[in-house]
Each structure stands twice: as C-alpha cells, then as structure tokens.
Design an enzyme around this catalytic site. Structure first.
Site, mmCIF file in Angstrom:
data_model
loop_
_atom_site.group_PDB
_atom_site.id
_atom_site.type_symbol
_atom_site.label_atom_id
_atom_site.label_comp_id
_atom_site.label_asym_id
_atom_site.label_seq_id
_atom_site.Cartn_x
_atom_site.Cartn_y
_atom_site.Cartn_z
ATOM 1 C CG ASP A 1 -1.791 1.237 1.278
ATOM 2 O OD1 ASP A 1 -2.771 1.285 0.502
ATOM 3 O OD2 ASP A 1 -1.495 2.156 2.059
ATOM 4 C CE1 TYR B 1 0.398 7.894 2.701
ATOM 5 C CE2 TYR B 1 1.075 5.674 2.140
ATOM 6 C CZ TYR B 1 0.175 6.531 2.721
ATOM 7 O OH TYR B 1 -0.960 6.026 3.319
ATOM 8 C CD GLN C 1 -5.146 2.244 3.481
ATOM 9 O OE1 GLN C 1 -4.150 2.792 3.917
ATOM 10 N NE2 GLN C 1 -5.188 1.731 2.255
ATOM 11 N N PRO D 1 -2.605 -0.495 12.473
ATOM 12 C CG PRO D 1 -1.835 -2.493 11.533
ATOM 13 C CD PRO D 1 -1.897 -1.017 11.288
ATOM 14 C CE LYS E 1 7.895 0.638 18.996
ATOM 15 N NZ LYS E 1 8.427 1.048 17.669
#
Length: 327
Positions: free
Chosen positions: A48, A53, A178, A208, A217
């Site tokens: 994707d 981007y 999406q 997700p 973390k």
C-alpha cells in the site's frame, strides 16, 4: 501467508499488507529493499502506498524496487489520490485532479496499472458522483483493476458504494476502504464497519498497532529511535499515550505473557481476525520489525483472550447504534 478476497471481488491479497508511509523520507532505498524482499519471501502480496507519501518518493522508490528486486506480477499494488499539500484545500476529489494524479502515480511506479486505486479522502467541495466517475474511468481505461475509498465515514461510504451499485456493469463497485483501526482506535465499529460488511467492502486497517503503541515500547519511556521521539511523528503518536491507552496496552501485555508471544503479535492477530477485515497494513521501518510482524501468521487468539481485549478496549456506542428498547 494466507490469502483473502478483497471485499466481494475476485481479487485475493495477503492477509497482512505492507505500508510505505515512511518510504523516501525515514526509510531509505536500502531499508525499503529489505522490507519488500522479506515481505515477498513470506508470501506477502499487498503493498500500500499513496501519491503524497514522501511527496511521491514512496511510489518512485517502490517502482525502482519492482524493476529488479520483486516481479511486478507477484505484487498487488494499492495507491491513493486526492490528498493535496494545500492548507486551504487538503482534499481535491475533482475528476481532473484525480486522473492526473493517477497518471503521475503510474509514471513514478513504472507500471501500466495499479491493482487497487483508492480515493484518499472525501471532498465536500466536489460532487461525489464526479469523484466516483474518476474511479470508473480509471478501471474502464485499464489504469486500475479495482477501486476503493479511504477515510470515508459511515454515511459517505454507504452513499458512495450504493451509488456505484446502482448501475452495475457501468459503474465500478467499491472493493475496499482503508481507515485507522486498532485496539486503541475502534471508532469505525460505530458505522463504517457495519456499512462495509453489508455492502461487501473489504476493510484495510491502517495503524493496526495503534501507531506503534500496542507493541509496548512506550510503556515506561520513549525510545530514542522510535516515531514517538521523531520531531515530525511525535504528534502522531502522542494521542495514544494517555491513561486509557495505557490500560489497553497493559491488557495486551498480560495476554502476550499468558500466550508466550509478544504484544505486537497479540495486537496484530486481534485486528487481522476481526469481522470484515481483509488485511491490516503494517508500516514497519526495517526488515527486523517486519519479520516480527509477519511472525503472527500462525497465531490465532483464543476466544477468551479476544473477549477480554474486546472488553478492555470497548468504545462507548449508545443510541442509536443499540436497540432503543434496551437503553
């Protein structure tokens, strides 16, 4: 890796997708090559990206890697168009802009078609039928094989999908949508997910892992090499570092300890196997992180673990989502 049908279509994709949000910006060509190769060797197919981007660098980099690293025929390429770097108009859903953006994406990717083309967001200033006509033209011209939308709320998705279904054979049915979806963000369960399930639209969850927070973390501190410590991504992570999120992360850690797996595996298995989900999109920064995510393939969470995670992360949905007689 197991393959699933994308919505109510014949297209099959891997049940984990590879995201490229940071490619060409935080992820260089060397790391991107390692990610794509590891993903492909694990049986992954769905990659994707989007025209914005890295200001187009993500698509360009993916195109370069498809030239000599992974055969184009082995990948299902999904890209998006509609977001624009204009503070006065963040979304342009006009037919002219979208088709020009698709042509530019194809040039950067070095391919004659994309497998799935998504409208990146709803444009309130363009008639929806004009926006959707761009999808029809893209598919009928062979520049896209399937079409979908991204970041549409429930009524927008239902309106768009119904419009497309109203003229079968002329208009292209929506294959996918999406949106962000995770144990830390279950807002789409209110209206989007029911609409997608009813209309046969496959869901491709972004973020997700709760923008990385569900890996655990950030439980005690912010690692210096994490997105939470990055100047431009820290505001993206910050909303999920509150007390409510902390309780959910603790529950994921408890489940992971009990199953002798990692929190990442628990969180990803939960979202992967939710009703309506086709493939969560994982945005790993390097091959090591991706390998950790792909290790979830054989894991299925026990029902009692799923119920416990459902309960601790349950969003508040009341009227009119629930039967009024029970309120």
């Amino acid at each position: 890796m197991e393959q699933r049908h994308l919505g109510r279509t014949g297209l099959r994709v891997s049940r984990i997708g590879l995201g490229t949000l940071t490619w060409g910006r935080d992820t260089d060509e060397h790391d991107a090559a390692g990610l794509l190769k590891a993903f492909w060797e694990a049986g992954g197919t769905l990659v994707d990206t989007a025209d914005v981007y890295g200001d187009g660098e993500a698509e360009y980099l993916l195109g370069r890697l498809m030239e000599g690293l992974v055969p184009r025929r082995d990948l299902v390429i999904s890209t998006k168009a509609g977001s624009v770097p204009d503070p006065d108009r963040r979304v342009d859903g006009s037919r002219g802009h979208l088709l020009a953006a698709l042509d530019a994406s194809l040039a950067r990717l070095g391919t004659e078609y994309v497998d799935v083309w998504h409208i990146h967001a709803y444009d309130p200033d363009t008639p929806l039928e004009e926006t959707l006509q761009a999808l029809d033209l893209a598919v009928s011209s062979g520049r896209a094989r399937y079409a979908g939308v991204s970041n549409f709320c429930g009524w927008q998705l239902a309106k768009a999908a119904t419009w497309q279904l109203a003229a079968p054979g002329i208009r292209t049915r929506l294959s996918s949508t999406q949106l962000e979806y995770s144990l830390l963000q279950r807002g789409i369960e209110r209206e989007v997910l029911p609409a997608a399930l009813d209309l046969g639209i496959g869901l491709l969850p972004s973020s997700p892992l709760g923008r990385g927070v569900l890996t655990g973390k950030y439980r005690n501190s912010t690692p210096v090499d994490s997105r939470g410590a990055s100047e431009h991504l820290a505001p993206f992570v910050a909303p999920y570092l509150d007390e409510t999120a902390g309780r959910i992360v603790d529950a994921v850690q408890t489940a992971a300890d009990g199953l002798a797996v990692t929190p990442l595996q628990v969180a990803l298995a939960w979202i992967r196997d939710r009703p309506g989900v086709t493939a969560p999109i994982v945005g790993a920064r390097n091959a090591q992180q991706l390998t950790a995510a792909l290790s979830v393939e054989p894991l299925s969470l026990p029902d009692e673990i799923c119920r416990a995670l459902d309960d601790v992360s349950a969003p508040v949905h009341r009227y009119p989502d629930h039967d009024w007689s029970t309120l």
